[in-house]
Design a protein around this motif. Structure first.
Motif, mmCIF file in Angstrom:
data_model
loop_
_atom_site.group_PDB
_atom_site.id
_atom_site.type_symbol
_atom_site.label_atom_id
_atom_site.label_comp_id
_atom_site.label_asym_id
_atom_site.label_seq_id
_atom_site.Cartn_x
_atom_site.Cartn_y
_atom_site.Cartn_z
ATOM 1 N N GLY A 48 0.772 -1.225 0.000
ATOM 2 C CA GLY A 48 0.000 0.000 0.000
ATOM 3 C C GLY A 48 0.810 1.285 0.000
ATOM 4 O O GLY A 48 0.252 2.362 -0.026
ATOM 5 N N ARG A 49 2.125 1.194 0.034
ATOM 6 C CA ARG A 49 2.972 2.388 0.033
ATOM 7 C C ARG A 49 3.984 2.268 -1.087
ATOM 8 O O ARG A 49 4.591 1.240 -1.269
ATOM 9 N N ALA A 50 4.175 3.322 -1.820
ATOM 10 C CA ALA A 50 5.069 3.300 -2.977
ATOM 11 C C ALA A 50 6.403 3.960 -2.645
ATOM 12 O O ALA A 50 6.450 4.917 -1.877
ATOM 13 N N PRO A 51 7.483 3.462 -3.233
ATOM 14 C CA PRO A 51 8.771 4.132 -3.044
ATOM 15 C C PRO A 51 8.699 5.538 -3.644
ATOM 16 O O PRO A 51 7.888 5.798 -4.525
ATOM 17 N N ARG A 52 9.542 6.411 -3.154
ATOM 18 C CA ARG A 52 9.517 7.780 -3.659
ATOM 19 C C ARG A 52 10.919 8.377 -3.646
ATOM 20 O O ARG A 52 11.829 7.865 -3.010
ATOM 21 N N CYS A 53 11.051 9.474 -4.345
ATOM 22 C CA CYS A 53 12.281 10.259 -4.326
ATOM 23 C C CYS A 53 12.124 11.307 -3.237
ATOM 24 O O CYS A 53 11.118 12.022 -3.189
ATOM 25 N N SER A 54 13.095 11.426 -2.356
ATOM 26 C CA SER A 54 12.996 12.409 -1.277
ATOM 27 C C SER A 54 13.053 13.844 -1.807
ATOM 28 O O SER A 54 12.702 14.776 -1.103
ATOM 29 N N LEU A 55 13.477 14.006 -3.072
ATOM 30 C CA LEU A 55 13.521 15.337 -3.689
ATOM 31 C C LEU A 55 12.257 15.649 -4.482
ATOM 32 O O LEU A 55 12.121 16.731 -5.037
ATOM 33 N N GLY A 56 11.348 14.671 -4.568
ATOM 34 C CA GLY A 56 10.083 14.886 -5.252
ATOM 35 C C GLY A 56 10.050 14.518 -6.720
ATOM 36 O O GLY A 56 9.041 14.727 -7.385
ATOM 37 N N TYR A 57 11.131 13.974 -7.256
ATOM 38 C CA TYR A 57 11.145 13.567 -8.658
ATOM 39 C C TYR A 57 10.392 12.247 -8.823
ATOM 40 O O TYR A 57 10.350 11.429 -7.903
ATOM 41 N N PRO A 58 9.815 12.003 -9.996
ATOM 42 C CA PRO A 58 9.106 10.730 -10.219
ATOM 43 C C PRO A 58 10.098 9.569 -10.266
ATOM 44 O O PRO A 58 11.194 9.706 -10.822
ATOM 45 N N VAL A 59 9.741 8.439 -9.670
ATOM 46 C CA VAL A 59 10.640 7.282 -9.673
ATOM 47 C C VAL A 59 10.305 6.281 -10.768
ATOM 48 O O VAL A 59 11.158 5.496 -11.158
ATOM 49 N N ALA A 60 9.100 6.292 -11.288
ATOM 50 C CA ALA A 60 8.679 5.292 -12.281
ATOM 51 C C ALA A 60 9.628 5.174 -13.474
ATOM 52 O O ALA A 60 9.965 4.062 -13.881
ATOM 53 N N PRO A 61 10.122 6.262 -14.054
ATOM 54 C CA PRO A 61 11.006 6.109 -15.214
ATOM 55 C C PRO A 61 12.399 5.575 -14.876
ATOM 56 O O PRO A 61 13.147 5.202 -15.755
ATOM 57 N N HIS A 62 12.760 5.535 -13.592
ATOM 58 C CA HIS A 62 14.136 5.203 -13.207
ATOM 59 C C HIS A 62 14.261 4.027 -12.264
ATOM 60 O O HIS A 62 15.350 3.720 -11.813
ATOM 61 N N VAL A 63 13.178 3.397 -11.899
ATOM 62 C CA VAL A 63 13.242 2.416 -10.823
ATOM 63 C C VAL A 63 13.821 1.070 -11.262
ATOM 64 O O VAL A 63 14.431 0.368 -10.474
ATOM 65 N N SER A 64 13.682 0.698 -12.522
ATOM 66 C CA SER A 64 14.177 -0.597 -12.989
ATOM 67 C C SER A 64 15.680 -0.559 -13.247
ATOM 68 O O SER A 64 16.184 0.354 -13.901
ATOM 69 N N ARG A 65 16.386 -1.557 -12.760
ATOM 70 C CA ARG A 65 17.823 -1.655 -12.987
ATOM 71 C C ARG A 65 18.153 -2.406 -14.278
ATOM 72 O O ARG A 65 19.273 -2.351 -14.753
ATOM 73 N N SER A 66 17.200 -3.135 -14.833
ATOM 74 C CA SER A 66 17.445 -3.952 -16.019
ATOM 75 C C SER A 66 17.484 -3.104 -17.287
ATOM 76 O O SER A 66 16.630 -2.256 -17.512
ATOM 77 N N LEU A 67 18.470 -3.371 -18.128
ATOM 78 C CA LEU A 67 18.569 -2.694 -19.420
ATOM 79 C C LEU A 67 18.192 -3.620 -20.565
ATOM 80 O O LEU A 67 18.142 -3.198 -21.715
ATOM 81 N N ASP A 68 17.921 -4.870 -20.266
ATOM 82 C CA ASP A 68 17.713 -5.869 -21.306
ATOM 83 C C ASP A 68 16.426 -5.681 -22.098
ATOM 84 O O ASP A 68 16.391 -6.004 -23.277
#
Length: 82
Positions: A48-68
């Motif tokens: 029920g709680r989503a990870p977030r950036c403490s600076l307020g930037y969106p995390v969805a475009p950057h959260v995945s570590r996979s480049l494949d």
């Protein structure tokens, strides 16, 4: 910054262990973690709680570590290695 991915960049990211995703950033705040929380930031989010950036930037475009499975990678201008 959006950068197209090619095989060369994928190989260099693996070879040099390049990191760029939110969980590797000092500003990343996983769900439920706050000041004084000793959990590793790579822990899964609490229900029920989503990870977030403490600076307020969106995390969805950057959260995945996979480049494949991507054609491009989005680099955050505020990324700071932990």
């Amino acid at each position: 910054m959006i950068h197209p991915l090619d095989d060369r960049l994928r190989e260099e990211a693996r070879r040099y262990r390049l990191v760029f995703a939110c969980p590797d950033c000092a500003s990343f705040d996983p769900a439920g973690a706050g000041e004084g929380d000793a959990r590793d930031v790579r822990d899964a989010a609490l229900p029920g709680r989503a990870p977030r950036c403490s600076l307020g930037y969106p995390v969805a475009p950057h959260v995945s570590r996979s480049l494949d499975d991507r054609d491009e990678v989005v680099f955050c201008k505020a990324f700071e290695l932990r």
